[in-house]
Design an enzyme around this catalytic site. Structure first.
Site, PDB file in Angstrom:
ATOM      1  N   CYS A   1      94.655  28.883 -24.029  1.00  0.00           N
ATOM      2  CA  CYS A   1      95.484  29.041 -22.828  1.00  0.00           C
ATOM      3  C   CYS A   1      95.930  30.485 -22.595  1.00  0.00           C
ATOM      4  O   CYS A   1      96.415  30.816 -21.505  1.00  0.00           O
ATOM      5  CB  CYS A   1      96.688  28.111 -22.892  1.00  0.00           C
ATOM      6  SG  CYS A   1      97.401  27.955 -24.523  1.00  0.00           S
TER       7      CYS A   1
ATOM      8  N   HIS B   1     102.869  30.687 -19.960  1.00  0.00           N
ATOM      9  CA  HIS B   1     102.585  31.793 -20.885  1.00  0.00           C
ATOM     10  C   HIS B   1     102.606  33.101 -20.092  1.00  0.00           C
ATOM     11  O   HIS B   1     102.095  33.154 -18.968  1.00  0.00           O
ATOM     12  CB  HIS B   1     101.182  31.664 -21.483  1.00  0.00           C
ATOM     13  CG  HIS B   1     101.044  30.592 -22.533  1.00  0.00           C
ATOM     14  ND1 HIS B   1     102.062  29.762 -22.919  1.00  0.00           N
ATOM     15  CD2 HIS B   1      99.970  30.248 -23.287  1.00  0.00           C
ATOM     16  CE1 HIS B   1     101.622  28.935 -23.865  1.00  0.00           C
ATOM     17  NE2 HIS B   1     100.358  29.209 -24.107  1.00  0.00           N
TER      18      HIS B   1
HETATM   19  N1  LIG Z   1      99.250  22.617 -24.675  1.00  0.00           N
HETATM   20  C1  LIG Z   1      98.551  23.588 -24.108  1.00  0.00           C
HETATM   21  O1  LIG Z   1      99.068  24.411 -23.339  1.00  0.00           O
HETATM   22  C2  LIG Z   1      97.087  23.705 -24.406  1.00  0.00           C
HETATM   23  C3  LIG Z   1      96.346  24.640 -23.693  1.00  0.00           C
HETATM   24  C4  LIG Z   1      94.979  24.794 -23.979  1.00  0.00           C
HETATM   25  C5  LIG Z   1      94.407  24.004 -24.942  1.00  0.00           C
HETATM   26  N2  LIG Z   1      95.157  23.079 -25.613  1.00  0.00           N
HETATM   27  C6  LIG Z   1      94.501  22.266 -26.620  1.00  0.00           C
HETATM   28  O2  LIG Z   1      94.517  20.910 -26.211  1.00  0.00           O
HETATM   29  C7  LIG Z   1      94.649  20.072 -27.352  1.00  0.00           C
HETATM   30  C8  LIG Z   1      95.837  19.119 -27.178  1.00  0.00           C
HETATM   31  O3  LIG Z   1      96.963  19.864 -26.894  1.00  0.00           O
HETATM   32  P1  LIG Z   1      98.349  19.181 -26.475  1.00  0.00           P
HETATM   33  O4  LIG Z   1      99.266  20.326 -26.340  1.00  0.00           O
HETATM   34  O5  LIG Z   1      98.191  18.230 -25.363  1.00  0.00           O
HETATM   35  O6  LIG Z   1      98.701  18.366 -27.851  1.00  0.00           O
HETATM   36  P2  LIG Z   1      99.724  17.188 -28.093  1.00  0.00           P
HETATM   37  O7  LIG Z   1     100.830  17.207 -27.108  1.00  0.00           O
HETATM   38  O8  LIG Z   1     100.056  17.237 -29.531  1.00  0.00           O
HETATM   39  O9  LIG Z   1      98.852  15.867 -27.804  1.00  0.00           O
HETATM   40  C9  LIG Z   1      97.792  15.484 -28.606  1.00  0.00           C
HETATM   41  C10 LIG Z   1      97.082  14.287 -27.992  1.00  0.00           C
HETATM   42  O10 LIG Z   1      95.943  13.986 -28.794  1.00  0.00           O
HETATM   43  C11 LIG Z   1      96.013  12.635 -29.188  1.00  0.00           C
HETATM   44  N3  LIG Z   1      95.407  12.509 -30.524  1.00  0.00           N
HETATM   45  C12 LIG Z   1      95.754  13.152 -31.664  1.00  0.00           C
HETATM   46  N4  LIG Z   1      94.946  12.771 -32.669  1.00  0.00           N
HETATM   47  C13 LIG Z   1      94.070  11.872 -32.163  1.00  0.00           C
HETATM   48  C14 LIG Z   1      93.012  11.121 -32.694  1.00  0.00           C
HETATM   49  N5  LIG Z   1      92.650  11.198 -33.979  1.00  0.00           N
HETATM   50  N6  LIG Z   1      92.332  10.286 -31.862  1.00  0.00           N
HETATM   51  C15 LIG Z   1      92.664  10.187 -30.573  1.00  0.00           C
HETATM   52  N7  LIG Z   1      93.674  10.882 -29.988  1.00  0.00           N
HETATM   53  C16 LIG Z   1      94.372  11.708 -30.790  1.00  0.00           C
HETATM   54  C17 LIG Z   1      97.478  12.289 -29.187  1.00  0.00           C
HETATM   55  O11 LIG Z   1      97.613  10.889 -29.093  1.00  0.00           O
HETATM   56  P3  LIG Z   1      98.890  10.100 -29.680  1.00  0.00           P
HETATM   57  O12 LIG Z   1      99.960  10.257 -28.627  1.00  0.00           O
HETATM   58  O13 LIG Z   1      98.395   8.708 -29.788  1.00  0.00           O
HETATM   59  O14 LIG Z   1      99.248  10.728 -30.979  1.00  0.00           O
HETATM   60  C18 LIG Z   1      97.910  13.030 -27.922  1.00  0.00           C
HETATM   61  O15 LIG Z   1      97.536  12.290 -26.779  1.00  0.00           O
HETATM   62  C19 LIG Z   1      94.750  21.014 -28.554  1.00  0.00           C
HETATM   63  O16 LIG Z   1      93.465  21.177 -29.093  1.00  0.00           O
HETATM   64  C20 LIG Z   1      95.222  22.303 -27.943  1.00  0.00           C
HETATM   65  O17 LIG Z   1      94.799  23.427 -28.701  1.00  0.00           O
HETATM   66  C21 LIG Z   1      96.478  22.916 -25.360  1.00  0.00           C
END
Ligand SMILES: NC(=O)c1ccc[n+]([C@@H]2O[C@H](COP(=O)([O-])OP(=O)(O)OC[C@H]3O[C@@H](n4cnc5c(N)ncnc54)[C@H](OP(=O)(O)O)[C@@H]3O)[C@@H](O)[C@H]2O)c1
Length: 324
Positions: free
Chosen positions: A137, A232
């Site tokens: 991001c 950000h």
């Molecule tokens: N946040 C940002 O600004 C951003 C920007 C760019 C990229 N990303 C990337 O996007 C990804 C997720 O980010 P996030 O911020 O949304 O994270 P998050 O809020 O921690 O959410 C993680 C999600 O993944 C699911 N999950 C985790 N382990 C899993 C598994 N084994 N099988 C299926 N689903 C699973 C969780 O489900 P449950 O609710 O069931 O646990 C939840 O829906 C990361 O790789 C991050 O680096 C994030």
């Protein structure tokens, strides 16, 4: 269309079936919201067993198992589940014939897997073999701003400092910030440290080089997490091959896709917006050669994640690159 006909060719239009994997996280609900706004109706929401059965935006959340993802009834899968879960699950979706657009760092630097910011290197998305990686991001807004400057005068060196929001670290971190006494807010560096750099800083360098196709570009970053919920921001010092006045930089950036020039961008001002805000464009008084300094801000959940991935999906659906 049979699974074999559809293999890694998600078809056209808004009839496709799209799986949002990680639907209950910070990025997933934004992805669902943006897909609905854009008229996609055949959506399925996936998360871990913890969330299976929950209602979300009119959908019942399904557990993202290898069997379900590989069943052959998904055209596109937008993953936001974290690196370990992506490594495990993405190959199953691809095996089932879906194109996976993955937002984790699992595949970003892998040879042969395109790492795409549509406005910068959109044509690369069409070279995929089942997986397209969505950049970090902080890399997305940075490359949106560097690309038009590079095309005009050549970017020779980049130094930056980031001010990254809590939501960039997911829902747990957002909850922590909500619960925190504002007087206890602090700057944090919560990434993996290799003794010299945080992995976020190394990722920014490597991803910027790959997206811009400048494998030797010197990039030095200091990444900092700030007590802000969404948005950000980055201070960027750019040295260029040829002279670049702030006025010309402003004009180039004003004409660039997905970039909006403002006097003083802020994280709060960027939250909820689709564009990268850029401003404070001025000479870099410390540069030895040609240098400008600027400040940018971007919604990390939208252009930094969900929106960029949907734009990649739309490139694949249209089978043509966006005009840049
Ligand atoms: N946040 C940002 O600004 C951003 C920007 C760019 C990229 N990303 C990337 O996007 C990804 C997720 O980010 P996030 O911020 O949304 O994270 P998050 O809020 O921690 O959410 C993680 C999600 O993944 C699911 N999950 C985790 N382990 C899993 C598994 N084994 N099988 C299926 N689903 C699973 C969780 O489900 P449950 O609710 O069931 O646990 C939840 O829906 C990361 O790789 C991050 O680096 C994030």
């Amino acid at each position: 269309m049979s699974t074999s006909d559809r293999r890694h060719n998600p078809g056209v239009g808004r009839e496709v079936t799209i799986g949002v994997v990680g639907a209950t996280g910070a990025v997933g609900p934004v992805t669902l919201e943006l897909l609905r706004e854009r008229g996609y109706q055949n959506l399925r929401a996936f998360a871990s067993a913890r969330s299976a059965g929950k209602q979300l935006d009119g959908l019942i959340v399904e557990e993202a198992t290898p069997e379900v993802l590989s069943a052959g009834d998904l055209d596109l899968c937008l993953f936001s589940v974290g690196t370990a879960a992506s490594r495990e699950l993405v190959p199953h979706a691809v095996r089932g014939g879906a194109v996976a657009i993955d937002k984790s760092s699992a595949y970003r630097l892998q040879d042969g897997i395109p790492l795409v910011v549509p406005e910068v290197n959109g044509a690369r998305a069409l070279e995929h073999d089942g997986i397209v990686a969505n950049p970090n991001c902080a890399s997305i807004p940075l490359t949106c701003v560097l690309k038009p400057l590079h095309d005009a005068v050549g970017v020779a060196r980049v130094r930056l400092a980031t001010y990254q929001a809590a939501s960039g670290a997911g829902t747990e971190r957002m909850e922590r910030l909500r619960a925190q006494d504002p007087a206890e807010g602090d700057l944090e560096m919560d990434w993996e440290f290799d003794g010299e750099e945080f992995d976020e800083e190394a990722k920014l360098r490597a991803e910027t080089r790959k997206i811009l196709e400048l494998p030797e570009l010197p990039v030095s970053a200091t990444c900092v997490r700030v007590p802000v919920m969404v948005g950000h921001a980055e201070s960027v010092w750019i040295e260029t091959e040829e002279p670049l006045s702030p006025d010309r930089a402003r004009r180039l950036l004003a004409a660039a896709p997905s970039v909006r020039v403002e006097d003083i961008p802020s994280a709060r001002g960027a939250a909820g917006e689709d564009e990268v805000l850029v401003g404070r464009i001025r000479p870099d008084r410390a540069a030895e050669g040609n240098g400008i300094a600027l400040f940018l801000a971007c919604d990390n959940l939208r252009k930094g994640a969900a929106l960029n991935a949907i734009q990649i999906a739309e490139l694949l659906l249209a089978r043509r690159p966006v005009a840049v």
